[in-house]
Design a protein around this motif. Structure first.
Motif, PDB file in Angstrom:
ATOM      1  N   LEU A   1      13.627  -3.001  10.788  1.00 40.53           N
ATOM      2  CA  LEU A   1      14.397  -1.782  11.008  1.00 40.53           C
ATOM      3  C   LEU A   1      14.951  -1.261   9.687  1.00 40.53           C
ATOM      4  N   VAL A   2      14.748   0.034   9.448  1.00 44.43           N
ATOM      5  CA  VAL A   2      15.288   0.716   8.274  1.00 44.43           C
ATOM      6  C   VAL A   2      16.185   1.831   8.788  1.00 44.43           C
ATOM      7  N   GLU A   3      17.441   1.872   8.328  1.00 47.00           N
ATOM      8  CA  GLU A   3      18.400   2.860   8.799  1.00 47.00           C
ATOM      9  C   GLU A   3      18.670   3.903   7.723  1.00 47.00           C
ATOM     10  N   PHE A   4      18.625   5.156   8.126  1.00 48.54           N
ATOM     11  CA  PHE A   4      19.000   6.270   7.260  1.00 48.54           C
ATOM     12  C   PHE A   4      20.201   6.946   7.899  1.00 48.54           C
ATOM     13  N   ASP A   5      21.393   6.703   7.330  1.00 46.18           N
ATOM     14  CA  ASP A   5      22.656   7.170   7.886  1.00 46.18           C
ATOM     15  C   ASP A   5      23.072   8.522   7.305  1.00 46.18           C
ATOM     16  N   PHE A   6      24.010   9.159   7.994  1.00 43.73           N
ATOM     17  CA  PHE A   6      24.678  10.385   7.551  1.00 43.73           C
ATOM     18  C   PHE A   6      23.699  11.506   7.204  1.00 43.73           C
ATOM     19  N   LEU A   7      22.777  11.768   8.131  1.00 42.40           N
ATOM     20  CA  LEU A   7      21.842  12.882   7.972  1.00 42.40           C
ATOM     21  C   LEU A   7      22.395  14.096   8.709  1.00 42.40           C
ATOM     22  N   PRO A   8      22.393  15.258   8.069  1.00 51.37           N
ATOM     23  CA  PRO A   8      22.879  16.455   8.760  1.00 51.37           C
ATOM     24  C   PRO A   8      21.920  16.852   9.884  1.00 51.37           C
ATOM     25  N   PRO A   9      22.404  17.568  10.887  1.00 49.97           N
ATOM     26  CA  PRO A   9      21.532  17.971  11.991  1.00 49.97           C
ATOM     27  C   PRO A   9      20.508  19.014  11.533  1.00 49.97           C
ATOM     28  N   GLU A  10      19.294  18.569  11.318  1.00 49.69           N
ATOM     29  CA  GLU A  10      18.170  19.430  10.956  1.00 49.69           C
ATOM     30  C   GLU A  10      16.883  18.652  11.172  1.00 49.69           C
ATOM     31  N   THR A  11      15.764  19.191  10.732  1.00 50.32           N
ATOM     32  CA  THR A  11      14.460  18.578  10.935  1.00 50.32           C
ATOM     33  C   THR A  11      13.996  17.914   9.644  1.00 50.32           C
ATOM     34  N   PHE A  12      13.443  16.698   9.783  1.00 58.33           N
ATOM     35  CA  PHE A  12      13.012  15.918   8.631  1.00 58.33           C
ATOM     36  C   PHE A  12      11.574  15.424   8.812  1.00 58.33           C
ATOM     37  N   THR A  13      10.976  15.024   7.692  1.00 57.35           N
ATOM     38  CA  THR A  13       9.652  14.411   7.667  1.00 57.35           C
ATOM     39  C   THR A  13       9.784  13.067   6.966  1.00 57.35           C
ATOM     40  N   LEU A  14       9.020  12.068   7.419  1.00 58.25           N
ATOM     41  CA  LEU A  14       9.026  10.750   6.785  1.00 58.25           C
ATOM     42  C   LEU A  14       7.786  10.583   5.918  1.00 58.25           C
ATOM     43  N   LYS A  15       7.992  10.011   4.743  1.00 57.72           N
ATOM     44  CA  LYS A  15       6.913   9.790   3.774  1.00 57.72           C
ATOM     45  C   LYS A  15       6.942   8.331   3.337  1.00 57.72           C
ATOM     46  N   LEU A  16       5.763   7.715   3.242  1.00 59.06           N
ATOM     47  CA  LEU A  16       5.645   6.328   2.789  1.00 59.06           C
ATOM     48  C   LEU A  16       4.744   6.294   1.565  1.00 59.06           C
ATOM     49  N   ILE A  17       5.196   5.611   0.525  1.00 59.86           N
ATOM     50  CA  ILE A  17       4.429   5.440  -0.711  1.00 59.86           C
ATOM     51  C   ILE A  17       4.069   3.971  -0.850  1.00 59.86           C
ATOM     52  N   HIS A  18       2.779   3.676  -1.027  1.00 59.66           N
ATOM     53  CA  HIS A  18       2.330   2.306  -1.284  1.00 59.66           C
ATOM     54  C   HIS A  18       2.615   2.007  -2.758  1.00 59.66           C
ATOM     55  N   ASP A  19       3.707   1.333  -3.022  1.00 55.57           N
ATOM     56  CA  ASP A  19       4.204   1.114  -4.384  1.00 55.57           C
ATOM     57  C   ASP A  19       3.517  -0.110  -5.005  1.00 55.57           C
ATOM     58  N   ARG A  20       2.288   0.070  -5.469  1.00 55.98           N
ATOM     59  CA  ARG A  20       1.488  -1.049  -5.990  1.00 55.98           C
ATOM     60  C   ARG A  20       2.147  -1.762  -7.174  1.00 55.98           C
ATOM     61  N   ASN A  21       2.724  -0.997  -8.085  1.00 52.74           N
ATOM     62  CA  ASN A  21       3.314  -1.623  -9.271  1.00 52.74           C
ATOM     63  C   ASN A  21       4.799  -1.944  -9.100  1.00 52.74           C
ATOM     64  N   GLU A  22       5.340  -1.704  -7.910  1.00 51.81           N
ATOM     65  CA  GLU A  22       6.711  -2.075  -7.543  1.00 51.81           C
ATOM     66  C   GLU A  22       7.770  -1.518  -8.498  1.00 51.81           C
ATOM     67  N   ASN A  23       7.608  -0.241  -8.878  1.00 54.89           N
ATOM     68  CA  ASN A  23       8.619   0.386  -9.728  1.00 54.89           C
ATOM     69  C   ASN A  23       9.537   1.318  -8.950  1.00 54.89           C
ATOM     70  N   GLY A  24       9.321   1.446  -7.624  1.00 49.56           N
ATOM     71  CA  GLY A  24      10.218   2.226  -6.790  1.00 49.56           C
ATOM     72  C   GLY A  24       9.962   3.720  -6.772  1.00 49.56           C
ATOM     73  N   GLU A  25       8.831   4.165  -7.309  1.00 46.13           N
ATOM     74  CA  GLU A  25       8.507   5.594  -7.309  1.00 46.13           C
ATOM     75  C   GLU A  25       7.000   5.801  -7.237  1.00 46.13           C
ATOM     76  N   TRP A  26       6.596   7.027  -6.896  1.00 47.36           N
ATOM     77  CA  TRP A  26       5.178   7.358  -6.820  1.00 47.36           C
ATOM     78  C   TRP A  26       4.621   7.548  -8.220  1.00 47.36           C
ATOM     79  N   ASP A  27       3.458   6.932  -8.472  1.00 49.99           N
ATOM     80  CA  ASP A  27       2.806   7.057  -9.776  1.00 49.99           C
ATOM     81  C   ASP A  27       1.506   7.834  -9.623  1.00 49.99           C
ATOM     82  N   THR A  28       1.254   8.708 -10.581  1.00 46.91           N
ATOM     83  CA  THR A  28       0.106   9.606 -10.519  1.00 46.91           C
ATOM     84  C   THR A  28      -1.201   8.937 -10.894  1.00 46.91           C
TER      85      THR A  28
END
Length: 107
Positions: free
Chosen positions: A41-68
């Protein structure tokens, strides 16, 4: 007022290795980011009432961000998945979402 906000309770399955999960607003800008390494379970708290999209990045090098990727090193960009559909958050409401990333092929 805390009751104005809602939250996403994301139940992730199919995780192997480090992944970066982002909650994107209507302009596809990240509003929340979490790093996960196992199913659960992953919790995302304190979101304002609106519409959102979820995105998943396969972080191969484990640096916490998307690499080009790197043309000279022959590295491909890190794969990205989007949860099918959008998630609408209401005030003082928990939205439970199940996402098995093995069922969603790479975009």
């Amino acid at each position: 007022d805390p009751e104005y906000y809602g939250r996403i309770l994301l139940n992730l399955t199919g995780i192997d290795g480090q992944k970066v999960i982002q909650v994107l607003d209507k302009n596809l800008d990240p509003v929340r980011t979490k790093i996960v390494t196992e199913d659960g379970l992953v919790e995302f708290d304190f979101l304002p009432p609106e519409t959102f999209t979820l995105k998943l990045i396969h972080d191969r090098n484990e640096n916490g961000e998307w690499d080009t990727g790197d043309y000279l090193e022959h590295w491909q960009p890190e794969a990205v998945l989007f949860h099918p559909g959008q998630i609408t958050i209401r005030s003082n409401f928990d939205m439970e979402v199940n996402w098995d990333i093995l069922e969603n092929p790479s975009d």
